[in-house]
Design a protein around this motif. Structure first.
Motif, PDB file in Angstrom:
ATOM      1  N   GLU A 188       9.948   3.128   5.035  1.00 16.23           N
ATOM      2  CA  GLU A 188       9.511   1.735   4.965  1.00 16.23           C
ATOM      3  C   GLU A 188       8.000   1.648   4.777  1.00 16.23           C
ATOM      4  N   LEU A 189       7.264   2.460   5.534  1.00 16.38           N
ATOM      5  CA  LEU A 189       5.809   2.444   5.416  1.00 16.38           C
ATOM      6  C   LEU A 189       5.364   2.918   4.032  1.00 16.38           C
ATOM      7  N   ALA A 190       6.032   3.944   3.527  1.00 14.58           N
ATOM      8  CA  ALA A 190       5.670   4.454   2.204  1.00 14.58           C
ATOM      9  C   ALA A 190       5.932   3.415   1.122  1.00 14.58           C
ATOM     10  N   ILE A 191       7.050   2.700   1.230  1.00 14.37           N
ATOM     11  CA  ILE A 191       7.347   1.642   0.263  1.00 14.37           C
ATOM     12  C   ILE A 191       6.295   0.538   0.353  1.00 14.37           C
ATOM     13  N   ALA A 192       5.890   0.223   1.586  1.00 14.94           N
ATOM     14  CA  ALA A 192       4.909  -0.844   1.774  1.00 14.94           C
ATOM     15  C   ALA A 192       3.556  -0.476   1.167  1.00 14.94           C
ATOM     16  N   VAL A 193       3.052   0.722   1.458  1.00 17.27           N
ATOM     17  CA  VAL A 193       1.723   1.076   0.962  1.00 17.27           C
ATOM     18  C   VAL A 193       1.728   1.307  -0.543  1.00 17.27           C
ATOM     19  N   THR A 194       2.808   1.858  -1.089  1.00 23.77           N
ATOM     20  CA  THR A 194       2.851   2.005  -2.542  1.00 23.77           C
ATOM     21  C   THR A 194       3.064   0.658  -3.215  1.00 23.77           C
ATOM     22  N   GLY A 195       3.646  -0.293  -2.489  1.00 20.89           N
ATOM     23  CA  GLY A 195       3.734  -1.647  -3.019  1.00 20.89           C
ATOM     24  C   GLY A 195       2.363  -2.281  -3.151  1.00 20.89           C
ATOM     25  N   SER A 232      -4.834   9.642  -2.408  1.00 12.44           N
ATOM     26  CA  SER A 232      -5.493   9.397  -1.125  1.00 12.44           C
ATOM     27  C   SER A 232      -4.636   8.490  -0.244  1.00 12.44           C
ATOM     28  N   LEU A 233      -4.009   7.515  -0.867  1.00  9.70           N
ATOM     29  CA  LEU A 233      -3.192   6.568  -0.117  1.00  9.70           C
ATOM     30  C   LEU A 233      -1.992   7.257   0.527  1.00  9.70           C
ATOM     31  N   VAL A 234      -1.207   7.970  -0.265  1.00 11.08           N
ATOM     32  CA  VAL A 234       0.034   8.535   0.269  1.00 11.08           C
ATOM     33  C   VAL A 234      -0.238   9.756   1.156  1.00 11.08           C
ATOM     34  N   HIS A 235      -1.225  10.566   0.790  1.00 11.54           N
ATOM     35  CA  HIS A 235      -1.536  11.716   1.653  1.00 11.54           C
ATOM     36  C   HIS A 235      -2.148  11.241   2.964  1.00 11.54           C
ATOM     37  N   GLY A 236      -2.922  10.173   2.902  1.00  6.87           N
ATOM     38  CA  GLY A 236      -3.463   9.625   4.146  1.00  6.87           C
ATOM     39  C   GLY A 236      -2.370   9.117   5.056  1.00  6.87           C
ATOM     40  N   LEU A 237      -1.380   8.424   4.504  1.00  5.52           N
ATOM     41  CA  LEU A 237      -0.265   7.944   5.319  1.00  5.52           C
ATOM     42  C   LEU A 237       0.520   9.118   5.889  1.00  5.52           C
ATOM     43  N   GLY A 238       0.786  10.125   5.065  1.00  5.21           N
ATOM     44  CA  GLY A 238       1.494  11.297   5.562  1.00  5.21           C
ATOM     45  C   GLY A 238       0.752  11.972   6.708  1.00  5.21           C
ATOM     46  N   HIS A 239      -0.557  12.077   6.568  1.00  4.60           N
ATOM     47  CA  HIS A 239      -1.370  12.693   7.621  1.00  4.60           C
ATOM     48  C   HIS A 239      -1.305  11.873   8.912  1.00  4.60           C
ATOM     49  N   LEU A 240      -1.410  10.547   8.802  1.00  7.79           N
ATOM     50  CA  LEU A 240      -1.350   9.704   9.990  1.00  7.79           C
ATOM     51  C   LEU A 240      -0.019   9.875  10.721  1.00  7.79           C
ATOM     52  N   ILE A 241       1.063   9.985   9.971  1.00  5.66           N
ATOM     53  CA  ILE A 241       2.381  10.130  10.590  1.00  5.66           C
ATOM     54  C   ILE A 241       2.531  11.513  11.221  1.00  5.66           C
ATOM     55  N   VAL A 242       2.215  12.550  10.463  1.00 11.25           N
ATOM     56  CA  VAL A 242       2.416  13.919  10.944  1.00 11.25           C
ATOM     57  C   VAL A 242       1.563  14.214  12.172  1.00 11.25           C
ATOM     58  N   GLU A 243       0.349  13.691  12.198  1.00  8.78           N
ATOM     59  CA  GLU A 243      -0.538  13.949  13.327  1.00  8.78           C
ATOM     60  C   GLU A 243      -0.298  12.988  14.490  1.00  8.78           C
ATOM     61  N   GLY A 244       0.700  12.138  14.390  1.00  7.05           N
ATOM     62  CA  GLY A 244       1.063  11.265  15.496  1.00  7.05           C
ATOM     63  C   GLY A 244       0.147  10.093  15.725  1.00  7.05           C
ATOM     64  N   GLN A 245      -0.674   9.760  14.744  1.00  4.65           N
ATOM     65  CA  GLN A 245      -1.620   8.659  14.933  1.00  4.65           C
ATOM     66  C   GLN A 245      -0.975   7.289  14.816  1.00  4.65           C
ATOM     67  N   LEU A 246       0.271   7.254  14.370  1.00  2.00           N
ATOM     68  CA  LEU A 246       1.016   5.998  14.303  1.00  2.00           C
ATOM     69  C   LEU A 246       2.132   5.954  15.347  1.00  2.00           C
ATOM     70  N   GLY A 247       2.073   6.870  16.282  1.00  2.91           N
ATOM     71  CA  GLY A 247       3.123   6.923  17.292  1.00  2.91           C
ATOM     72  C   GLY A 247       4.358   7.618  16.752  1.00  2.91           C
ATOM     73  N   GLU A 248       5.485   7.362  17.403  1.00  4.64           N
ATOM     74  CA  GLU A 248       6.742   7.968  16.972  1.00  4.64           C
ATOM     75  C   GLU A 248       7.249   7.232  15.733  1.00  4.64           C
ATOM     76  N   VAL A 249       7.387   7.968  14.643  1.00  2.00           N
ATOM     77  CA  VAL A 249       7.822   7.375  13.375  1.00  2.00           C
ATOM     78  C   VAL A 249       9.080   8.103  12.904  1.00  2.00           C
TER      79      VAL A 249
END
Length: 262
Positions: free
Chosen positions: A190-197, A166-183
């Motif tokens: 960096e974000l993936a390392i942070a959330v898995t940390g 849920s954590l990593v797929h949620g982050l992927g979805h937020l990025i792909v759908e542009g909800q975090l802006g331009e990534v």
């Protein structure tokens, strides 16, 4: 020039199946999984409406092929990422799986969207489903062994794996759908390392003493916590002064009201 008797050159496509899968991925990204037909896919691939039927009986079979290709590409990315983690660190390997999923989503957003379609995993070719099931089972065994060795907290494995997914797929979805802006890809890593940390900190085993809240700071007293520790002795440069003795009445004096009101 007389072209009447010249036969038309037969249609030839270098890799029709691959072209149809790529066209389907674009169709999914633009129109959703239910918003296109085989005719639309043929148009996107630049082939005749009948061309898709050379490889696929219907749309469901085409979607199954799309799911299979997406899963195969993701598996290659994940396996390469896990190989970079220390062989004796199951938590690091588990985190690498999550990081690879996020990086895959950024690099292949259409594939990521296709893999997240409802019921898409059930459409995969049987051989790929078996490989995916075997991979998941290997992960479960590795995590269970790490728990038995005290390297990971004894969280129920189903809950652990669901939370991580849920954590990593949620982050992927937020990025792909542009909800975090331009990534950018680098920022996505960096974000993936942070959330898995964060996930890793949640999985670390805790001794009983570590579960006790830390003593309150002077500016923020805790509502609940351990009993206060004994006060430290005063510094040598400022020795503690003995408390003043209680003043007693002088000898021969009585603590009574004098007669006559005096």
């Amino acid at each position: 020039m007389n072209n009447v008797n010249i036969p038309k050159r037969a249609y030839h496509h270098g890799n029709l199946r691959h072209a149809l899968i790529q066209a389907t991925l674009r169709a999914i990204a633009e129109d959703g999984p239910d918003g296109f037909t085989l005719r639309d896919v043929a148009r996107r691939a630049g082939v005749s409406p009948a061309a898709p039927y050379r490889h696929f009986r219907d749309k469901d079979e085409l979607l199954a092929a799309v799911a299979g290709e997406c899963a195969e590409q993701l598996a290659q990315v994940v396996i390469a990422a896990v190989a970079e983690a220390p062989a004796d660190d199951p938590l690091a390997q588990f985190r690498q799986v999550g990081i690879a999923n996020v990086e895959f989503a950024v690099a292949h957003p259409a594939h990521f969207r296709a893999l997240n379609l409802p019921g898409i995993s059930s459409r995969m070719p049987e051989e790929q489903k078996q490989r995916l099931d075997a991979w998941n089972e290997d992960q479960r065994r590795a995590l269970a062994a790490a728990q038995a060795a005290g390297m990971i907290a004894p969280i129920p494995l189903d809950e652990l794996m669901l939370g991580a997914a849920s954590l990593v797929h949620g982050l992927g979805h937020l990025i792909v759908e542009g909800q975090l802006g331009e990534v950018s890809p680098a920022r996505a890593r960096e974000l993936a390392i942070a959330v898995t940390g964060v996930l890793g900190l949640g999985l670390l085993p805790r001794a009983a003493s570590n579960l006790t809240p830390r003593p309150p700071q002077p500016s923020a007293p805790a509502l609940v916590g351990p009993p206060p520790a004994a006060a430290p002795p005063p510094p040598a440069s400022a020795p503690a002064r003995a408390p003043a003795p209680r003043k007693l009445p002088r000898k021969g004096m009585r603590n009574v009201r004098p007669r006559g009101g005096r």
